[in-house]
Design a protein around this motif. Structure first.
Motif, PDB file in Angstrom:
ATOM      1  N   TYR A  15       0.857  -1.194   0.000  1.00 33.89           N
ATOM      2  CA  TYR A  15       0.000   0.000   0.000  1.00 33.89           C
ATOM      3  C   TYR A  15       0.889   1.239   0.000  1.00 33.89           C
ATOM      4  N   LYS A  16       0.441   2.284  -0.677  1.00 34.18           N
ATOM      5  CA  LYS A  16       1.207   3.536  -0.687  1.00 34.18           C
ATOM      6  C   LYS A  16       1.273   4.104   0.720  1.00 34.18           C
ATOM      7  N   ASN A  17       0.118   4.205   1.367  1.00 35.44           N
ATOM      8  CA  ASN A  17       0.100   4.691   2.744  1.00 35.44           C
ATOM      9  C   ASN A  17      -1.207   4.300   3.413  1.00 35.44           C
ATOM     10  N   ILE A  18      -1.181   4.258   4.735  1.00 36.99           N
ATOM     11  CA  ILE A  18      -2.383   4.046   5.543  1.00 36.99           C
ATOM     12  C   ILE A  18      -2.372   5.086   6.646  1.00 36.99           C
ATOM     13  N   ILE A  19      -3.451   5.858   6.714  1.00 36.15           N
ATOM     14  CA  ILE A  19      -3.530   7.026   7.590  1.00 36.15           C
ATOM     15  C   ILE A  19      -4.718   6.868   8.527  1.00 36.15           C
ATOM     16  N   ALA A  20      -4.534   7.179   9.801  1.00 39.01           N
ATOM     17  CA  ALA A  20      -5.609   7.082  10.787  1.00 39.01           C
ATOM     18  C   ALA A  20      -5.884   8.462  11.375  1.00 39.01           C
ATOM     19  N   VAL A  21      -7.102   8.968  11.150  1.00 40.84           N
ATOM     20  CA  VAL A  21      -7.524  10.271  11.655  1.00 40.84           C
ATOM     21  C   VAL A  21      -8.496  10.034  12.807  1.00 40.84           C
ATOM     22  N   VAL A 140       0.354   2.887  13.232  1.00 45.68           N
ATOM     23  CA  VAL A 140       0.524   4.124  12.457  1.00 45.68           C
ATOM     24  C   VAL A 140       0.370   5.314  13.396  1.00 45.68           C
ATOM     25  N   PRO A 141       0.862   6.490  12.993  1.00 41.03           N
ATOM     26  CA  PRO A 141       0.711   7.673  13.849  1.00 41.03           C
ATOM     27  C   PRO A 141      -0.762   8.052  14.033  1.00 41.03           C
ATOM     28  N   ARG A 142      -1.076   8.504  15.209  1.00 41.57           N
ATOM     29  CA  ARG A 142      -2.400   9.082  15.467  1.00 41.57           C
ATOM     30  C   ARG A 142      -2.430  10.499  14.904  1.00 41.57           C
ATOM     31  N   ARG A 143      -3.411  10.779  14.065  1.00 39.01           N
ATOM     32  CA  ARG A 143      -3.469  12.074  13.386  1.00 39.01           C
ATOM     33  C   ARG A 143      -4.791  12.782  13.654  1.00 39.01           C
ATOM     34  N   LYS A 144      -4.793  14.089  13.447  1.00 41.15           N
ATOM     35  CA  LYS A 144      -6.002  14.886  13.551  1.00 41.15           C
ATOM     36  C   LYS A 144      -6.281  15.530  12.194  1.00 41.15           C
ATOM     37  N   ARG A 145      -7.556  15.836  11.948  1.00 46.29           N
ATOM     38  CA  ARG A 145      -7.929  16.433  10.661  1.00 46.29           C
ATOM     39  C   ARG A 145      -7.775  17.949  10.706  1.00 46.29           C
ATOM     40  N   ASN A 174       4.113  15.967   4.024  1.00 51.38           N
ATOM     41  CA  ASN A 174       5.251  15.243   4.595  1.00 51.38           C
ATOM     42  C   ASN A 174       4.738  14.290   5.665  1.00 51.38           C
ATOM     43  N   LYS A 175       5.651  13.641   6.369  1.00 50.83           N
ATOM     44  CA  LYS A 175       5.236  12.659   7.372  1.00 50.83           C
ATOM     45  C   LYS A 175       4.439  13.285   8.502  1.00 50.83           C
ATOM     46  N   ASN A 176       4.641  14.550   8.762  1.00 54.83           N
ATOM     47  CA  ASN A 176       3.889  15.234   9.810  1.00 54.83           C
ATOM     48  C   ASN A 176       2.478  15.599   9.360  1.00 54.83           C
ATOM     49  N   ALA A 177       2.331  16.004   8.113  1.00 54.68           N
ATOM     50  CA  ALA A 177       1.044  16.487   7.612  1.00 54.68           C
ATOM     51  C   ALA A 177       0.792  15.883   6.230  1.00 54.68           C
ATOM     52  N   ARG A 178      -0.092  14.901   6.164  1.00 57.77           N
ATOM     53  CA  ARG A 178      -0.396  14.230   4.909  1.00 57.77           C
ATOM     54  C   ARG A 178      -1.579  14.904   4.210  1.00 57.77           C
ATOM     55  N   TYR A 179      -1.376  15.269   2.966  1.00 56.64           N
ATOM     56  CA  TYR A 179      -2.391  15.886   2.106  1.00 56.64           C
ATOM     57  C   TYR A 179      -3.287  14.774   1.576  1.00 56.64           C
ATOM     58  N   ILE A 180      -4.575  14.776   1.955  1.00 59.12           N
ATOM     59  CA  ILE A 180      -5.420  13.637   1.599  1.00 59.12           C
ATOM     60  C   ILE A 180      -6.651  13.959   0.751  1.00 59.12           C
ATOM     61  N   ALA A 205      -4.144  15.283   7.196  1.00 56.03           N
ATOM     62  CA  ALA A 205      -4.126  14.463   8.401  1.00 56.03           C
ATOM     63  C   ALA A 205      -2.805  14.750   9.101  1.00 56.03           C
ATOM     64  N   CYS A 206      -2.866  15.361  10.289  1.00 58.13           N
ATOM     65  CA  CYS A 206      -1.672  15.935  10.917  1.00 58.13           C
ATOM     66  C   CYS A 206      -1.319  15.274  12.239  1.00 58.13           C
ATOM     67  N   ILE A 207      -0.034  15.223  12.502  1.00 57.16           N
ATOM     68  CA  ILE A 207       0.464  14.917  13.841  1.00 57.16           C
ATOM     69  C   ILE A 207       0.571  16.220  14.619  1.00 57.16           C
ATOM     70  N   ASP A 208       1.238  17.212  14.044  1.00 55.59           N
ATOM     71  CA  ASP A 208       1.365  18.543  14.639  1.00 55.59           C
ATOM     72  C   ASP A 208       0.946  19.561  13.589  1.00 55.59           C
ATOM     73  N   GLU A 209      -0.178  20.207  13.823  1.00 60.49           N
ATOM     74  CA  GLU A 209      -0.732  21.110  12.817  1.00 60.49           C
ATOM     75  C   GLU A 209      -0.051  22.470  12.760  1.00 60.49           C
ATOM     76  N   THR A 210       0.717  22.831  13.780  1.00 60.54           N
ATOM     77  CA  THR A 210       1.292  24.178  13.854  1.00 60.54           C
ATOM     78  C   THR A 210       2.187  24.479  12.659  1.00 60.54           C
TER      79      THR A 210
END
Length: 296
Positions: A15-21, A140-145, A174-180, A205-210
């Motif tokens: 898989y290219k990527n798997i993201i969890a929001v 996978v990293p826990r992300r926020k929308r 990037n790994k911190n903020a994935r454009y989905i 989908a972000c780890i750190d949105e700042t």
């Protein structure tokens, strides 16, 4: 002697990527970005039939999006009818653990194919292939929308908001903020429009949105061609609270005062406060829904 590592390369499609929001209240949207869309569609069909944790699914570009509850559920796997699924979704402070199970080729997808996705931190998989039931857990990293809405970046001579938004979003991915996702939103054609009267929302989908918000705003300020650009940011699992406002902007001209009131109520941040904030706000509830957002 058989070269198993070579053989596995031939029957595994990573898989290219798997993201969890996550919403922090028992819901997780799993976004699976596939390198083989046919395989992803097979999974979507079986997963929604097999997995009690899955509430809804959406096919989006090369991705399948699964809206799931947090928890664990034993799967009753049946060849051809319900051959694979999601067994558990466990959320920690910084990570999400997703356990898949499947039969045959579905077991390959449940284990090796997903364990090789780009942002997977760790995995634990069983042997896969043949007639056996296979199981795999990925971390996978826990992300926020984070949603960014923009309008009014062009002039009658040059520019297009939708393309500028896509290019900036691609640049800051990037790994911190994935454009989905990216949606062009058709608005009521007001007199101040440049041409087609559309705004754009991009979803991350972000780890750190700042850092994302800072970098996106800097690039938008650098490349916009208009002095009336509006940029708004909503950090929330959904944008349902803006659904009526978004529909209103498709029906008639809306005032700045109405826009500011809705921004306050939704908790949206205004980063660039030109006239374009009206359309920028209207774009937010249409994230991840580009086939509907283009309809007036």
């Amino acid at each position: 002697m058989k070269d198993n590592s070579y053989a596995r390369k031939k029957w595994v499609v990573p898989y290219k990527n798997i993201i969890a929001v996550c919403d922090g209240d028992g819901w997780v949207e799993i976004v699976e970005q596939s390198n083989c869309f046919g395989g992803a569609c097979w999974s979507e069909y079986h997963y929604k039939r097999t997995s009690p944790l899955i509430v809804s699914t959406k096919i989006f570009s090369n991705s399948i999006r699964y809206m799931t509850r947090v928890g664990t559920s034993e799967l009753d796997l049946v060849p051809s009818l319900a051959a694979a699924g999601i067994e558990s979704v466990v959320v920690d402070d910084e990570t999400v653990a997703i356990t898949y199970a499947g039969l045959g080729g579905g077991g390959v997808g449940a284990t090796m194919s997903r364990s090789l996705a780009e942002d997977v931190i760790d995995y634990d998989i069983s042997e896969a292939g043949g007639s056996r039931k296979s199981r795999g857990t990925i971390i996978v990293p826990r992300r926020k929308r984070v949603l960014i809405g923009v309008d009014d970046t062009d002039t009658k001579e040059e520019g297009a908001t939708w393309s500028l938004m896509h290019n900036i979003a691609t640049d800051v991915d990037n790994k911190n903020a994935r454009y989905i996702s990216h949606s062009i939103v058709q608005l009521y054609p007001v007199p101040q429009k440049t041409q087609n009267c559309t705004s754009t929302v991009v979803e991350f989908a972000c780890i750190d949105e700042t850092k994302l918000v800072r970098d996106f705003g800097r690039l938008l300020a650098k490349h916009t061609l208009s002095e009336e650009t509006g940029m708004v940011v909503l950090q929330n699992f959904d944008a349902e609270m803006l659904k009526d406002y978004g529909m209103l902007c498709k029906q008639k001209q809306v005032s700045r005062e109405t826009t500011l009131r809705n921004a306050r109520n939704a908790g949206a941040d205004i980063l660039m406060d030109g006239r374009g904030i009206i359309g920028a706000m209207a774009s937010l509830p249409y994230f991840g829904n580009p086939s509907q957002s283009v309809i007036l």
